[in-house]
Write a protein that holds these residues in place. Structure first.
Motif, PDB file in Angstrom:
ATOM      1  N   ARG A 306       0.832  -1.209   0.000  1.00 35.41           N
ATOM      2  CA  ARG A 306       0.000   0.000   0.000  1.00 35.41           C
ATOM      3  C   ARG A 306       0.864   1.255   0.000  1.00 35.41           C
ATOM      4  O   ARG A 306       0.585   2.204  -0.754  1.00 35.41           O
ATOM      5  N   GLU A 307       1.920   1.263   0.823  1.00 36.63           N
ATOM      6  CA  GLU A 307       2.813   2.424   0.873  1.00 36.63           C
ATOM      7  C   GLU A 307       3.522   2.618  -0.464  1.00 36.63           C
ATOM      8  O   GLU A 307       3.667   3.742  -0.950  1.00 36.63           O
ATOM      9  N   LEU A 308       3.971   1.507  -1.048  1.00 30.40           N
ATOM     10  CA  LEU A 308       4.639   1.580  -2.335  1.00 30.40           C
ATOM     11  C   LEU A 308       3.697   2.111  -3.407  1.00 30.40           C
ATOM     12  O   LEU A 308       4.083   2.964  -4.226  1.00 30.40           O
ATOM     13  N   GLY A 309       2.449   1.635  -3.390  1.00 24.74           N
ATOM     14  CA  GLY A 309       1.481   2.105  -4.364  1.00 24.74           C
ATOM     15  C   GLY A 309       1.240   3.600  -4.261  1.00 24.74           C
ATOM     16  O   GLY A 309       1.091   4.296  -5.264  1.00 24.74           O
ATOM     17  N   SER A 310       1.245   4.115  -3.021  1.00 23.06           N
ATOM     18  CA  SER A 310       0.998   5.538  -2.805  1.00 23.06           C
ATOM     19  C   SER A 310       2.125   6.390  -3.376  1.00 23.06           C
ATOM     20  O   SER A 310       1.885   7.349  -4.120  1.00 23.06           O
ATOM     21  N   ILE A 311       3.388   6.042  -3.050  1.00 22.54           N
ATOM     22  CA  ILE A 311       4.504   6.848  -3.542  1.00 22.54           C
ATOM     23  C   ILE A 311       4.690   6.642  -5.037  1.00 22.54           C
ATOM     24  O   ILE A 311       5.037   7.583  -5.770  1.00 22.54           O
ATOM     25  N   ALA A 312       4.436   5.429  -5.534  1.00 21.33           N
ATOM     26  CA  ALA A 312       4.564   5.177  -6.969  1.00 21.33           C
ATOM     27  C   ALA A 312       3.551   5.990  -7.760  1.00 21.33           C
ATOM     28  O   ALA A 312       3.847   6.470  -8.860  1.00 21.33           O
ATOM     29  N   THR A 313       2.368   6.166  -7.194  1.00 19.81           N
ATOM     30  CA  THR A 313       1.357   7.011  -7.851  1.00 19.81           C
ATOM     31  C   THR A 313       1.865   8.442  -7.983  1.00 19.81           C
ATOM     32  O   THR A 313       1.744   9.072  -9.033  1.00 19.81           O
ATOM     33  N   ASP A 314       2.468   8.962  -6.898  1.00 16.61           N
ATOM     34  CA  ASP A 314       3.023  10.320  -6.932  1.00 16.61           C
ATOM     35  C   ASP A 314       4.160  10.420  -7.953  1.00 16.61           C
ATOM     36  O   ASP A 314       4.246  11.403  -8.705  1.00 16.61           O
ATOM     37  N   LEU A 315       5.030   9.411  -7.980  1.00 17.55           N
ATOM     38  CA  LEU A 315       6.145   9.422  -8.918  1.00 17.55           C
ATOM     39  C   LEU A 315       5.636   9.387 -10.357  1.00 17.55           C
ATOM     40  O   LEU A 315       6.143  10.110 -11.222  1.00 17.55           O
ATOM     41  N   GLY A 316       4.628   8.559 -10.597  1.00 15.63           N
ATOM     42  CA  GLY A 316       4.074   8.477 -11.937  1.00 15.63           C
ATOM     43  C   GLY A 316       3.409   9.762 -12.366  1.00 15.63           C
ATOM     44  O   GLY A 316       3.570  10.213 -13.505  1.00 15.63           O
ATOM     45  N   GLU A 317       2.658  10.374 -11.463  1.00 17.30           N
ATOM     46  CA  GLU A 317       1.957  11.616 -11.795  1.00 17.30           C
ATOM     47  C   GLU A 317       2.924  12.754 -12.105  1.00 17.30           C
ATOM     48  O   GLU A 317       2.653  13.589 -12.972  1.00 17.30           O
ATOM     49  N   GLN A 318       4.061  12.792 -11.397  1.00 15.15           N
ATOM     50  CA  GLN A 318       5.053  13.842 -11.628  1.00 15.15           C
ATOM     51  C   GLN A 318       6.149  13.399 -12.603  1.00 15.15           C
ATOM     52  O   GLN A 318       7.084  14.149 -12.859  1.00 15.15           O
ATOM     53  N   ASP A 319       6.012  12.198 -13.142  1.00 14.65           N
ATOM     54  CA  ASP A 319       6.979  11.650 -14.099  1.00 14.65           C
ATOM     55  C   ASP A 319       8.405  11.753 -13.566  1.00 14.65           C
ATOM     56  O   ASP A 319       9.318  12.218 -14.250  1.00 14.65           O
ATOM     57  N   ILE A 320       8.584  11.317 -12.312  1.00 11.76           N
ATOM     58  CA  ILE A 320       9.906  11.276 -11.688  1.00 11.76           C
ATOM     59  C   ILE A 320      10.513   9.899 -11.958  1.00 11.76           C
ATOM     60  O   ILE A 320       9.918   8.873 -11.631  1.00 11.76           O
ATOM     61  N   ALA A 321      11.674   9.875 -12.587  1.00 14.12           N
ATOM     62  CA  ALA A 321      12.325   8.624 -12.950  1.00 14.12           C
ATOM     63  C   ALA A 321      13.196   8.111 -11.809  1.00 14.12           C
ATOM     64  O   ALA A 321      13.587   8.869 -10.908  1.00 14.12           O
ATOM     65  N   LEU A 322      13.527   6.820 -11.864  1.00 11.30           N
ATOM     66  CA  LEU A 322      14.405   6.197 -10.874  1.00 11.30           C
ATOM     67  C   LEU A 322      15.501   5.427 -11.599  1.00 11.30           C
ATOM     68  O   LEU A 322      15.289   4.919 -12.700  1.00 11.30           O
ATOM     69  N   THR A 323      16.680   5.339 -10.974  1.00  8.52           N
ATOM     70  CA  THR A 323      17.730   4.475 -11.505  1.00  8.52           C
ATOM     71  C   THR A 323      18.268   3.588 -10.393  1.00  8.52           C
ATOM     72  O   THR A 323      18.208   3.944  -9.217  1.00  8.52           O
ATOM     73  N   THR A 324      18.789   2.451 -10.794  1.00 15.03           N
ATOM     74  CA  THR A 324      19.324   1.493  -9.839  1.00 15.03           C
ATOM     75  C   THR A 324      20.554   0.832 -10.422  1.00 15.03           C
ATOM     76  O   THR A 324      20.767   0.826 -11.637  1.00 15.03           O
ATOM     77  N   VAL A 325      21.412   0.287  -9.553  1.00 12.61           N
ATOM     78  CA  VAL A 325      22.499  -0.590  -9.953  1.00 12.61           C
ATOM     79  C   VAL A 325      22.190  -1.961  -9.369  1.00 12.61           C
ATOM     80  O   VAL A 325      21.260  -2.110  -8.606  1.00 12.61           O
ATOM     81  N   ALA A 326      22.969  -2.989  -9.724  1.00 13.04           N
ATOM     82  CA  ALA A 326      22.556  -4.337  -9.341  1.00 13.04           C
ATOM     83  C   ALA A 326      23.671  -5.182  -8.740  1.00 13.04           C
ATOM     84  O   ALA A 326      23.994  -6.246  -9.246  1.00 13.04           O
ATOM     85  N   PRO A 327      24.278  -4.765  -7.630  1.00 15.48           N
ATOM     86  CA  PRO A 327      25.329  -5.577  -7.040  1.00 15.48           C
ATOM     87  C   PRO A 327      24.863  -6.617  -6.028  1.00 15.48           C
ATOM     88  O   PRO A 327      25.649  -7.465  -5.636  1.00 15.48           O
ATOM     89  N   SER A 328      23.622  -6.558  -5.548  1.00 19.13           N
ATOM     90  CA  SER A 328      23.134  -7.547  -4.585  1.00 19.13           C
ATOM     91  C   SER A 328      21.621  -7.564  -4.596  1.00 19.13           C
ATOM     92  O   SER A 328      20.977  -6.724  -5.228  1.00 19.13           O
ATOM     93  N   ASP A 329      21.046  -8.515  -3.874  1.00 19.90           N
ATOM     94  CA  ASP A 329      19.580  -8.638  -3.836  1.00 19.90           C
ATOM     95  C   ASP A 329      18.982  -8.041  -2.568  1.00 19.90           C
ATOM     96  O   ASP A 329      17.802  -8.201  -2.301  1.00 19.90           O
ATOM     97  N   SER A 330      19.786  -7.324  -1.779  1.00 21.07           N
ATOM     98  CA  SER A 330      19.297  -6.862  -0.479  1.00 21.07           C
ATOM     99  C   SER A 330      18.398  -5.634  -0.569  1.00 21.07           C
ATOM    100  O   SER A 330      17.623  -5.374   0.350  1.00 21.07           O
TER     101      SER A 330
END
Length: 449
Positions: A306-330
């Motif tokens: 639910r928390e993720l859905g809330s912030i993801a909605t805000d990010l989508g509405e403001q078209d804020i992008a995210l980037t990640t790297v992939a050194p571990s699964d933590s």
């Protein structure tokens, strides 16, 4: 694409910046996932047509290739750097692909080429446990280097091209210890590689915006002089200990000079979420939708659905992008879930052989492989998705058209020997040919200067 008559022939940075993409439920193929990019491609293709009026178009035919590992070979007809579905004119230049797989070139959405020691002597690193320790070693390493930033950055960036990278968002440190040497060196390397690589430069305040006096003025100068594309930030609470002050400075500069924002956010829990809410609020207030990125974003994986859905909605509405790297699964970014809300997510290689870590190679196919490894994927669709994040995902973050082989798409692709895309992600074969804008820029793993 035209049918071909031929047939195919037989804490370190690892722990500090851990992150990977959740791939569960993401089963779209790389070709199908490219559809949203077509709206961006069409105007560019139309502009090219207009520009060609009154002169002869430059056409190249890449014969006997297999886009995305298709069973039957085809010809890729390239007109003025873009894929065409028309027939090739008589006498057009022909490049034989030898039945190789053709894949979209990759995009490194987060890398630090100014810090690298790539191509130089071995550097022995000392223990470090916090960002401040690494920052101090950054300065020592910078002062000890006999090669200037431009030489080191160019070496790494041209190597990335030879491994199939078409675009790169390069973070360069800005601090009183360096002045603008980092961004200026990367900018010079960008100019030398303009025929082979699309580069965006972020003025990155690794030493903090508020805690290091003089940094804000340097960020302002970089933006005013037009040497950078984006203003960076870093952990407004955990490192700079000045949430509102840092974000006000960073967003204020971006607003005044018409540049974007890309903020490193390692803060977890409520610290990270407070920063995220501050970023969303300022993006909305300053009408910067589509111009803001948050990198790493370690505060998202621990959220409830639910928390993720809330912030993801805000990010989508403001078209804020995210980037990640992939050194571990933590600390896994839930890419599939974020994409449900229209959030653009790209993959990056981060630091490469710098004071933070002896590891890294700026090979985004290798990074796609690592992404699959750390997230324990097994299915073909999941491996395809790893490649999609490393290509179209990064293109979305940088605002580049998808190189998906559709008519009008940029002719940016790599040719490799293999059976299919999932196998390529696992085996990481040599990039036999790298094409940028319809021009061969690397062969047999070597950059063509």
């Amino acid at each position: 694409m035209r049918p071909s008559p031929s047939t195919p022939s037989a804490l370190s940075r690892r722990t500090m910046l851990a992150g990977a993409a959740a791939l569960a439920g993401a089963t779209a193929t790389a070709a199908a996932a490219a559809a949203p990019a077509q709206a961006a491609v069409a105007p560019a293709a139309a502009a090219d047509t207009s520009a060609r009026a009154g002169r002869r178009a430059k056409t190249v035919v890449f014969r006997n290739v297999r886009p995305f590992g298709a069973a039957k070979p085809t010809d890729l007809v390239v007109v003025d750097g873009r894929i065409s579905d028309g027939p090739a004119p008589h006498g057009a230049k022909v490049v034989d692909g030898g039945g190789r797989i053709a894949l979209p070139s990759l995009v490194d959405a987060h890398i630090h080429p100014d810090k690298t020691t790539w191509g130089g002597s071995w550097v022995s690193r000392r223990p470090a446990s916090a960002i401040a320790d690494y920052v101090a070693q950054d300065v020592e390493l910078f002062r000890s280097q006999r090669r200037p930033v431009v030489e080191r950055a160019y070496g790494l960036m041209s190597h990335a091209v030879a491994r199939g990278t078409r675009g790169m968002r390069a973070h360069a440190d800005v601090a009183p210890a360096y002045g603008l040497a980092g961004v200026e060196g990367v900018a010079e390397a960008r100019e030398r590689l303009r025929h082979a690589l699309d580069v965006q430069i972020v003025a990155f305040p690794q030493h903090g915006v508020i805690r290091t006096p003089g940094t804000a003025a340097l960020l302002e100068k970089a933006a005013r002089e037009g040497v950078i594309d984006m203003i960076g930030g870093i952990d407004p609470i955990g490192f700079d200990q000045a949430l509102d002050e840092q974000l006000d400075v960073v967003f204020g500069i971006a607003d005044r000079h018409g540049v974007g924002v890309d903020i490193h956010l390692h803060d977890r829990g409520e610290k990270g979420m407070l920063a995220m809410r501050g970023i969303v609020e300022r993006t909305r207030a300053l009408s910067l939708a589509g111009k803001v990125t948050v990198s790493h974003v370690f505060c998202l994986p621990g959220l409830t659905d639910r928390e993720l859905g809330s912030i993801a909605t805000d990010l989508g509405e403001q078209d804020i992008a995210l980037t990640t790297v992939a050194p571990s699964d933590s600390l896994v970014l839930p890419i599939a879930r974020l994409r449900e809300h229209g959030v653009r997510v790209g993959l990056g290689s981060d630091g490469v052989r710098d004071s933070w870590s002896p590891f890294g190679d700026a090979d985004m196919m290798h990074r796609a492989h690592i992404l699959g490894w750390v997230t324990d994927v097994r299915l073909d669709d999941e491996l395809n998705e790893c490649y999609r994040v490393a290509t179209h995902g990064g293109a979305d973050v940088m605002g580049l058209a998808h190189a998906d082989f559709r008519p009008g798409a940029p002719a940016d692709f790599v040719l490799v020997r293999g059976e299919c895309l999932p196998q390529v992600v696992v085996d990481m074969p040599r990039r036999d040919m790298v094409v940028h804008g319809g021009v061969v820029v690397a062969r047999d793993g070597e950059f063509l200067a």
